[in-house]
Design an enzyme around this catalytic site. Structure first.
Site, short mmCIF file in Angstrom:
data_model
loop_
_atom_site.label_atom_id
_atom_site.label_comp_id
_atom_site.label_asym_id
_atom_site.label_seq_id
_atom_site.Cartn_x
_atom_site.Cartn_y
_atom_site.Cartn_z
N LYS A 355 0.84 -1.21 0.00
CA LYS A 355 0.00 0.00 0.00
C LYS A 355 0.87 1.26 0.00
CE LYS A 355 -2.46 -0.77 3.66
NZ LYS A 355 -1.79 -2.02 4.07
N THR A 357 3.88 1.58 -1.14
CA THR A 357 4.53 1.68 -2.45
C THR A 357 3.56 2.22 -3.49
OG1 THR A 357 5.76 -0.29 -1.79
CG2 THR A 357 6.01 0.42 -4.05
N ARG A 379 2.20 7.25 7.44
CA ARG A 379 2.53 7.06 8.85
C ARG A 379 4.05 6.94 9.03
NH1 ARG A 379 -0.56 1.91 10.84
NH2 ARG A 379 -0.07 1.24 8.72
N LYS A 390 9.39 -7.18 9.41
CA LYS A 390 8.83 -6.56 8.21
C LYS A 390 9.77 -5.58 7.54
CE LYS A 390 4.75 -4.06 6.61
NZ LYS A 390 3.53 -3.35 6.99
N ALA A 609 -2.22 -0.26 14.10
CA ALA A 609 -3.43 -0.48 13.29
C ALA A 609 -4.32 -1.59 13.85
CB ALA A 609 -3.04 -0.80 11.86
N PHE A 640 -3.25 -1.98 7.14
CA PHE A 640 -3.79 -3.33 6.96
C PHE A 640 -4.88 -3.36 5.88
CE2 PHE A 640 -2.41 -4.17 11.56
CZ PHE A 640 -1.17 -4.58 11.14
N PHE A 728 4.01 -8.05 -9.46
CA PHE A 728 5.33 -8.61 -9.15
C PHE A 728 5.87 -9.30 -10.40
CE2 PHE A 728 4.10 -9.27 -4.39
CZ PHE A 728 4.11 -7.90 -4.23
N TRP A 757 7.04 -0.07 -8.71
CA TRP A 757 8.21 -0.63 -8.03
C TRP A 757 9.40 -0.70 -8.98
CZ3 TRP A 757 11.20 -5.14 -8.53
CH2 TRP A 757 12.07 -5.40 -7.45
#
Length: 904
Positions: A355, A357, A379, A390, A609, A640, A728, A757
């Site tokens: 999200k 990205t 955030r 992560k 979150a 999320f 991807f 990306w």
């Protein structure tokens, strides 16, 4: 000769009157739309006497501020006073009425050029030389000369002027002003050879006597204009015969009026002059940190100027990030908001679906490629995941916030401020419990309201507590023993303290601890725990507040526990609210950064979150919506999946802010859809199973049930959806086409594939076009429930309409808490569900769209300062733990270059 003098005096008088009248009219025109404006001239002098600019300003209608310095003051004191006036927005002009010995280069250049109404700074002189005075001022003496020459009988173009005895900035200013008006100019000293001939051949003579007795009349041919500047430059002296003094003074006042007009213009919305950074994408795509370091960010002051921020609205933290002052909201309060775009997602895998990205790629596409003003609001990442599993949250690939190391590590210290404030409350709680247990009422009272220099008085926050208790007294000696006892005894029940300490690290062994085991605590031990810092209620308050006053009020309302008789105890009761506001006074300002393509980003707040609402701050969004302008876009991200972050964004953040979204961008990945279609588990740090690498259309088709459900959730709120498929390299074209086709058939207004990306903003241009189109269409936003519904009904509505549960089941503890909150008057607060993000249900292993389940509510808690009730669904950990191999194994620092290695 007398006739000539009278004619000259009459000319000067007319000039004076004309400028006064023009200045009055200009000031009136400025004040009509800005009635609160009071243009002010500040005069710095060593003798407090009425001087000419002061006298003239009253005729025009200006305010005058006289600053009197002592005779023996030092240069540093003069400069300090100038800098103070520079920073004072009420002052529009600064005039130095000082002896020549005080007027050094340092003093003159200390004046802000736009307030230098005397034209003495090098920058203003240089502007005259370059023929550009749009942002500065020329010497008023030189201006007076031009005004007088303009009334001369003959035109000036092509005429010869001689400047005699002039030096320094005045000489340069006057020479270039005359030249810019088409005159030929010669400069001479009194000792110059052939001076008589030059003067006799001239049309204009401007001179300064400087010890000489003036020009012999025989040197002046008939019709020549002669101006003696000696009287205009006398220090502190003027009389009714010094005509040039009055003209120069009125020009100074005219400059103040024009300075105030420029200031008003600066306060208006400024069109963007954004210069994007070029981005050269490579294949294969390098690591995030290599990409970040390959791009040189713009100085943050340059970016701020490009997007219309004023210098005084910026508080730099180094060269690449800065806090933005909330005064911007007042300055642009009448500016229409731009479009408001929310980026949410389907139920994610533990790896996350990108999200952040997508958010960054979208604003890069909007600003750098479609040339539309856009802002990303993100955030701030916690140090916990950065060093845990992560990693950070600066985006990735060619869609990042830079410098990514600064984004992910410390930033401007907001999380540290929250940690300090939170733990101050925790320390105050345990200290108060100890002191109340070991002291009498009178001893407590003597210490809480001490005698200072023989005088006892209540602090403001203690007065507020007295009023809360219904005690309308202000004299500490006037309280009865019963009132003293009520005042000093919070009577906090150690078993009912709900406030926890926090630390911004994944530390599982702090999930349950015992405090107070030292002998000095006299046996007052109790069990408690640590949460991760972003789970603090203070973080949620930071994300929802709309200003300092509101934040302080919310901090005071925070409930930290209950007394033994069941009364809620707040931070105000502890007396700690003012200190918390002090600790948070800088954290309330959003942090300005930039993307890889040089487009602006606000980074602010990072509420957990799961148990909080998981969105960046209201303040960042509001500032950005003003800055982008009516045709611009603000793109913000919800934590999320849409069932958690988006639902809370609408029901909590939008209620608090009053803002309404224009479109939802729903992020999906083929990887996550395959998981929802029945694919094997996905684990961070473990290679993906082959099902996620090889084409499998059946898994994708089955998993689109989750995508369809999330689109339906957005439609519950009346908001249109654009699906952004984050592509991807393992995704096949058939899989991509299938997802887009199913998304549009399920009600999405558009579904596009995104390659940000690997390509940056260029890879999200199609998404930007889709967002622009859908955001321009009218939607019918609505809340999911009414605040006046009961707590139980609000929970049930979310469970059934958003999660798909058949019903809810309240534990006895949860029901008792609901009854208590209703009694305390908290029943009309919105609901912030605390549940797993890995499933639409409360069961992380249930993928797709679970049905036929009852949602268990095991407990309910309240964040009164933040302004919501949060039910706990299942077991929710507020302190993550480190994995066997955390990210910190790869992170190091090069001691020579000081570069960070292995962050990503």
């Amino acid at each position: 000769m007398m006739l000539l003098l009278m004619k000259y005096a009459l000319c000067v008088h007319l000039i004076y009157s004309d400028i006064v009248q023009r200045s009055r009219e200009e000031l009136k025109a400025i004040r009509e739309p800005n009635p609160g404006l009071k243009p002010t001239l500040a005069i710095i002098q060593v003798l407090c006497i009425v001087i000419c600019p002061d006298f003239v300003s009253t005729q025009i209608g200006l305010n005058v501020m006289q600053i009197c310095l002592p005779h023996q003051c030092r240069e540093e004191e003069v400069i300090e006073e100038i800098l103070r006036l520079n920073a004072d927005s009420r002052v529009h002009g600064i005039f130095l009425h000082l002896p020549q010995s005080f007027l050094s280069k340092s003093v003159c250049n200390a004046i802000k050029p736009q307030k230098d109404v005397d034209g003495v700074s090098d920058l203003n002189v240089g502007r005259v030389v370059l023929g550009d005075q749009r942002d500065g001022f020329a010497s008023p003496v030189a201006g007076a000369v031009l005004e007088m020459l303009a009334r001369h009988d003959a035109p000036l173009v092509g005429k010869m002027a001689v400047l005699l005895g002039l030096e320094g900035p005045l000489k340069a200013t006057l020479q270039f002003l005359l030249q810019n008006n088409g005159m030929m100019v010669q400069t001479h000293q009194w000792s110059s050879k052939h001076l008589q001939k030059q003067i006799m051949d001239s049309d204009v003579v401007v001179f300064l006597e400087t010890g000489h007795k003036g020009l012999p009349p025989t040197w002046l041919r008939p019709g020549v204009a002669v101006i003696n500047l000696s009287s205009a430059l006398m220090e502190g002296k003027f009389s009714s015969t010094h005509f040039e003094v009055f003209v120069a003074a009125v020009v100074i006042c005219q400059h103040v009026v024009r300075s105030s007009r420029r200031w008003i213009q600066e306060q208006q919305y400024q069109p963007w002059r954004l210069r994007p950074l070029k981005l050269q994408s490579l294949s294969p795509v390098p690591s995030d940190i290599e990409i970040s370091r390959a791009q040189t960010p713009k100085p943050i002051s340059q970016l701020a100027q490009e997007i219309g921020l004023l210098p005084e609205e910026l508080e730099a933290y180094g060269n690449t990030k800065a806090k933005v002052h909330l005064s911007l909201l007042n300055r642009l309060q009448h500016q229409p908001n731009g479009k408001y775009v929310l980026v949410a997602g389907i139920t994610p895998t533990p790896l996350g679906e990108g999200k952040s990205t997508v958010t960054i790629g979208l604003v890069q596409a909007l600003s750098a490629h479609l040339k539309l003003n856009s802002f990303a609001c993100l955030r701030q990442p916690s140090q916990g995941p950065t060093f845990g599993v992560k990693g950070g949250a600066a985006g990735g690939g060619y869609a990042q916030v830079i410098p990514m190391e600064e984004f992910n590590l410390h930033l401007t210290g907001d999380i540290h401020a929250i940690t300090a404030a939170n733990n101050l409350v925790a320390a105050a709680i345990d200290a108060r419990i100890l002191h109340e247990a070991t002291q009498s009422d009178r001893a407590l009272y003597s210490r809480l309201v001490p005698s200072v220099n023989g005088v006892r008085c209540f602090s403001p926050i203690q007065m507020a507590r007295l009023q809360h208790l219904g005690i309308n007294k202000s004299d500490p000696s006037g309280l009865t023993p019963e009132e003293v006892r009520a005042f000093v005894r919070l009577d906090l029940d150690p078993e009912k303290v709900t406030w926890q300490r926090v630390v911004d690290t994944n530390d599982r062994f702090l999930r349950k601890i015992t405090v107070g085991q030292a002998n000095t605590e006299k046996g007052h031990a109790r069990q408690t725990q640590f949460d991760i810092a972003v789970a603090s209620e203070i973080m949620a308050i930071l994300a929802l507040t709309d200003g300092l006053a509101d934040m302080r009020a919310r901090l005071g309302l925070m409930v930290v526990g209950s007394s033994r008789n069941g009364q809620s105890i707040t931070a105000d009761d502890l007396g700690v609210t003012g200190a918390l506001a002090v600790l948070m006074k800088d954290a309330i300002k959003p942090t300005l950064m930039q993307t890889l393509e040089g487009t602006p980003v606000f980074v602010h707040a990072g509420p957990f979150a799961n148990i909080a609402h998981g969105n960046s701050s209201v303040l960042a969004d509001k500032l950005a919506l003003k800055l982008v302008g009516e045709e611009g876009y603000v793109v913000t991200e919800a934590g999320f999946g849409a069932d958690i972050g988006m639902e809370k964004f609408f029901n909590i953040k939008c209620r608090t802010s009053g803002l309404r979204p224009d479109v939802v961008v729903l992020v999906a990945t083929v990887r996550a859809l395959k998981m929802h279609g029945g694919g094997p588990n996905v684990t961070a740090g473990v290679p993906l199973p082959k099902e996620y690498i090889n084409e499998n259309l059946q898994l994708v088709a089955d998993g689109c049930s989750n995508l369809k459900k999330q689109i339906q959730i957005a439609h519950l709120f009346g908001v249109s959806v654009v699906v952004a498929l984050n592509v991807f390299k393992t995704d096949t074209q058939a899989e991509i086409d299938m997802v887009c086709r199913i998304a549009e058939a399920s009600g999405a207004s558009a579904a596009v594939q995104c390659h940000h990306w690997s390509r940056g903003g260029r890879g999200s241009v199609e998404l930007a076009h889709a967002v622009k189109k859908v955001a321009s269409q009218k939607n019918h936003f609505q809340f999911l429930y009414n605040l006046q519904d009961s707590i139980v009904e609000k929970i049930r509505t979310i469970a059934q309409k958003v999660y798909g549960a058949d019903d809810i089941e309240l534990s006895p503890e949860a029901q008792a808490k609901i009854d208590h909150y209703n009694q305390q008057g908290f029943g009309a607060l919105p609901i912030c569900m605390a549940k797993t993000h890995l499933s639409l249900s409360h069961m992380p292993e249930k993928k797709g769209v679970p049905t036929g389940f009852i949602l268990p509510i095991r407990d309910i808690r309240a964040s009164i300062g933040a302004g919501f009730i949060y039910p706990l669904v299942g077991t929710m950990s507020t302190m993550p733990g480190l994995p066997t191999r955390p990210c910190f194994y790869d992170i190091d620092l090069d001691p020579v270059t000081e570069e960070i290695k292995g962050l990503f």
